[in-house]
Design an enzyme around this catalytic site. Structure first.
Site, PDB file in Angstrom:
ATOM      1  N   GLU A  56      -2.284   8.871 -11.383  1.00 57.17           N
ATOM      2  CA  GLU A  56      -1.966   7.601 -12.025  1.00 57.17           C
ATOM      3  C   GLU A  56      -1.856   7.731 -13.547  1.00 57.17           C
ATOM      4  O   GLU A  56      -2.853   7.968 -14.231  1.00 57.17           O
ATOM      5  CB  GLU A  56      -3.029   6.573 -11.633  1.00 57.17           C
ATOM      6  CG  GLU A  56      -3.145   6.418 -10.116  1.00 57.17           C
ATOM      7  CD  GLU A  56      -4.417   5.754  -9.655  1.00 57.17           C
ATOM      8  OE1 GLU A  56      -4.907   4.858 -10.377  1.00 57.17           O
ATOM      9  OE2 GLU A  56      -4.924   6.118  -8.586  1.00 57.17           O
ATOM     10  N   ARG A  63       0.853  -1.208   0.000  1.00 59.22           N
ATOM     11  CA  ARG A  63       0.000   0.000   0.000  1.00 59.22           C
ATOM     12  C   ARG A  63       0.884   1.253   0.000  1.00 59.22           C
ATOM     13  O   ARG A  63       1.550   1.578   0.988  1.00 59.22           O
ATOM     14  CB  ARG A  63      -0.905   0.008   1.232  1.00 59.22           C
ATOM     15  CG  ARG A  63      -1.773   1.246   1.343  1.00 59.22           C
ATOM     16  CD  ARG A  63      -2.850   1.337   0.307  1.00 59.22           C
ATOM     17  NE  ARG A  63      -3.826   0.266   0.449  1.00 59.22           N
ATOM     18  CZ  ARG A  63      -4.808   0.047  -0.425  1.00 59.22           C
ATOM     19  NH1 ARG A  63      -4.886   0.770  -1.510  1.00 59.22           N
ATOM     20  NH2 ARG A  63      -5.676  -0.933  -0.232  1.00 59.22           N
ATOM     21  N   ASP A 101     -12.356   9.982  -6.970  1.00 59.90           N
ATOM     22  CA  ASP A 101     -11.903   8.795  -7.709  1.00 59.90           C
ATOM     23  C   ASP A 101     -12.320   9.001  -9.161  1.00 59.90           C
ATOM     24  O   ASP A 101     -13.440   8.717  -9.546  1.00 59.90           O
ATOM     25  CB  ASP A 101     -12.571   7.543  -7.133  1.00 59.90           C
ATOM     26  CG  ASP A 101     -11.861   6.271  -7.585  1.00 59.90           C
ATOM     27  OD1 ASP A 101     -12.112   5.210  -6.969  1.00 59.90           O
ATOM     28  OD2 ASP A 101     -11.053   6.342  -8.539  1.00 59.90           O
ATOM     29  N   HIS A 118       0.161   3.386 -10.513  1.00 58.59           N
ATOM     30  CA  HIS A 118      -0.798   3.875  -9.506  1.00 58.59           C
ATOM     31  C   HIS A 118      -0.041   4.633  -8.395  1.00 58.59           C
ATOM     32  O   HIS A 118      -0.004   4.191  -7.244  1.00 58.59           O
ATOM     33  CB  HIS A 118      -1.521   2.641  -8.938  1.00 58.59           C
ATOM     34  CG  HIS A 118      -2.748   2.916  -8.136  1.00 58.59           C
ATOM     35  ND1 HIS A 118      -2.749   3.666  -6.979  1.00 58.59           N
ATOM     36  CD2 HIS A 118      -4.031   2.525  -8.307  1.00 58.59           C
ATOM     37  CE1 HIS A 118      -3.963   3.699  -6.483  1.00 58.59           C
ATOM     38  NE2 HIS A 118      -4.761   3.033  -7.268  1.00 58.59           N
ATOM     39  N   ARG A 133       1.127  -6.789  -9.699  1.00 62.38           N
ATOM     40  CA  ARG A 133       1.592  -6.041  -8.516  1.00 62.38           C
ATOM     41  C   ARG A 133       1.756  -6.968  -7.300  1.00 62.38           C
ATOM     42  O   ARG A 133       2.329  -6.589  -6.290  1.00 62.38           O
ATOM     43  CB  ARG A 133       0.655  -4.883  -8.191  1.00 62.38           C
ATOM     44  CG  ARG A 133      -0.747  -5.291  -7.790  1.00 62.38           C
ATOM     45  CD  ARG A 133      -1.572  -4.082  -7.341  1.00 62.38           C
ATOM     46  NE  ARG A 133      -2.907  -4.493  -6.903  1.00 62.38           N
ATOM     47  CZ  ARG A 133      -3.728  -3.709  -6.219  1.00 62.38           C
ATOM     48  NH1 ARG A 133      -3.361  -2.474  -5.904  1.00 62.38           N
ATOM     49  NH2 ARG A 133      -4.922  -4.134  -5.847  1.00 62.38           N
TER      50      ARG A 133
HETATM   51  O1  TA6 Z   1      -7.052   4.186  -8.684  1.00 61.83           O
HETATM   52  C1  TA6 Z   1      -8.166   4.364  -7.867  1.00 61.83           C
HETATM   53  C2  TA6 Z   1      -8.710   2.993  -7.463  1.00 61.83           C
HETATM   54  O2  TA6 Z   1      -9.200   2.289  -8.577  1.00 61.83           O
HETATM   55  C3  TA6 Z   1      -9.790   3.215  -6.402  1.00 61.83           C
HETATM   56  O3  TA6 Z   1     -11.083   2.914  -6.876  1.00 61.83           O
HETATM   57  C4  TA6 Z   1      -9.354   2.295  -5.258  1.00 61.83           C
HETATM   58  O4  TA6 Z   1      -9.898   1.001  -5.423  1.00 61.83           O
HETATM   59  C5  TA6 Z   1      -7.831   2.337  -5.454  1.00 61.83           C
HETATM   60  O5  TA6 Z   1      -7.679   2.204  -6.858  1.00 61.83           O
HETATM   61  C6  TA6 Z   1      -7.021   1.355  -4.641  1.00 61.83           C
HETATM   62  O6  TA6 Z   1      -7.259   0.049  -5.068  1.00 61.83           O
HETATM   63  P1  TA6 Z   1      -6.554  -1.139  -4.214  1.00 61.83           P
HETATM   64  O7  TA6 Z   1      -6.966  -2.393  -4.905  1.00 61.83           O
HETATM   65  O8  TA6 Z   1      -5.072  -0.892  -4.263  1.00 61.83           O
HETATM   66  O9  TA6 Z   1      -7.082  -0.979  -2.822  1.00 61.83           O
END
Ligand code: TA6
Length: 303
Positions: free
Chosen positions: A275, A77, A216, A172, A103
């Site tokens: 992103e 994370r 988002d 991301h 990932r």
């Molecule tokens: O990039 C934004 C997103 O798609 C959000 O909707 C949220 O789900 C975020 O990614 C994080 O996703 P993750 O699977 O890493 O918790």
């Protein structure tokens, strides 16, 4: 190229004394640590995941959760997760891992090379039995990260199979901010976006993006650089893209962040995701034998 070598073997083969080391990182995961007069950086073989970039005379640019889990099969994370070959939930696979499968995979170290006053770390992965149960494709994926006065990330997809591929991809990136509520993102004025917090309704951005609730958004058909202005840390973080037609901006805000067990209490205030991506209708079509390279260059300047 490393194939399941131990950390000590990796360091022996790829380390550059005084500049680059392969060490045991969090959770015992292999980590490439970079330290030069121009910048410091970190990149795990787990997900080819960049977790730190700190140019000289600057504070850390990437956000890392203090509650991240560091284990196989789970995404780190923070930093820069690589989303491939789909973004978000897999349309035809309710049980597929969010944001694809790379990932959470252990990648292989290809090279660590000095590049002027910077250092370039290259890691790769490829289609195998574990990936083909989700996506029956032959591919090679290279993530090249150059840690220097700027951070340059390149994601190179090679179609090594006999048929065309269609894939989504995203870097991301979690940027570290002093206070997300006081940050602003410029460069998207007038751009259409899909608002995930409002049933993906298409809207148009007016002025700078500010974080006033869960945010988002997938900005569409934009190659424009964006700038994250942080008046708390007195800096601007610019993201300049190549071969990317969508930009995602995300902050989970209070409620959503509570649902993320690997994001510390109130840490949503210290992060803002920008992103570089090709998602949805802007997914990439790649013919057999062809390559596609998406690139993000991150620069930090004083405000
Ligand atoms: O990039 C934004 C997103 O798609 C959000 O909707 C949220 O789900 C975020 O990614 C994080 O996703 P993750 O699977 O890493 O918790």
């Amino acid at each position: 190229m490393a194939t399941g070598a131990t950390i000590a073997e990796l360091d022996r083969r790829f380390g550059i004394p005084g500049i680059a080391q392969v060490v045991e990182g969090n959770g015992g995961l292999p980590l490439v640590k970079i330290a030069t007069p121009a910048a410091a950086g970190e990149m795990y073989l787990h997900g080819a995941h960049v977790t730190s970039w700190k140019p000289a005379a600057q504070q850390e640019v990437l956000f890392m959760s203090t509650h991240s889990l560091w284990k196989d099969g789970v995404a780190i994370r923070g930093g820069v997760p690589i989303c491939f070959p789909w973004f978000g939930d897999k349309a035809d696979g309710p049980h597929a891992p969010a944001h694809g499968f790379v990932r959470t995979k252990s990648w292989q170290l290809e090279s660590i090379e000095p590049a002027g006053n910077a250092v370039t770390v290259s890691m790769f992965t490829a289609g195998d039995e574990s990936t083909k149960k989700w996506w029956p494709a032959d591919f090679r994926l290279l993530h090249r990260a150059t840690f220097g006065p700027q951070l340059v990330l390149e994601l190179v997809v090679t179609n090594t199979g006999p048929t065309s591929l269609r894939f989504e991809e995203a870097m991301h990136a979690y940027h570290r901010v002093g206070d997300a509520v006081k940050a602003r993102v410029s460069g998207l004025d007038g751009v259409a976006y899909l608002d995930k917090t409002d049933s993906y309704r298409q809207k148009t951005q007016h002025g700078d993006v500010v974080i006033e609730s869960e945010t988002d958004r997938v900005y569409l058909n934009t190659q424009h650089p964006v700038a994250l202005q942080d008046t708390v840390l007195h800096r601007q973080i610019e993201v300049i893209k190549e071969n990317s037609l969508t930009t995602v901006v995300w902050n989970p805000w209070v409620e959503k962040s509570r649902s993320l067990s690997d994001l510390g209490e109130d840490q949503w205030k210290q992060m803002l995701c920008i992103e570089t991506s090709n998602v949805g209708n802007f997914a990439v079509e790649l013919a057999p034998g062809r390559q596609h390279m998406m690139k993000a260059t991150v620069r930090v300047t004083e405000l």
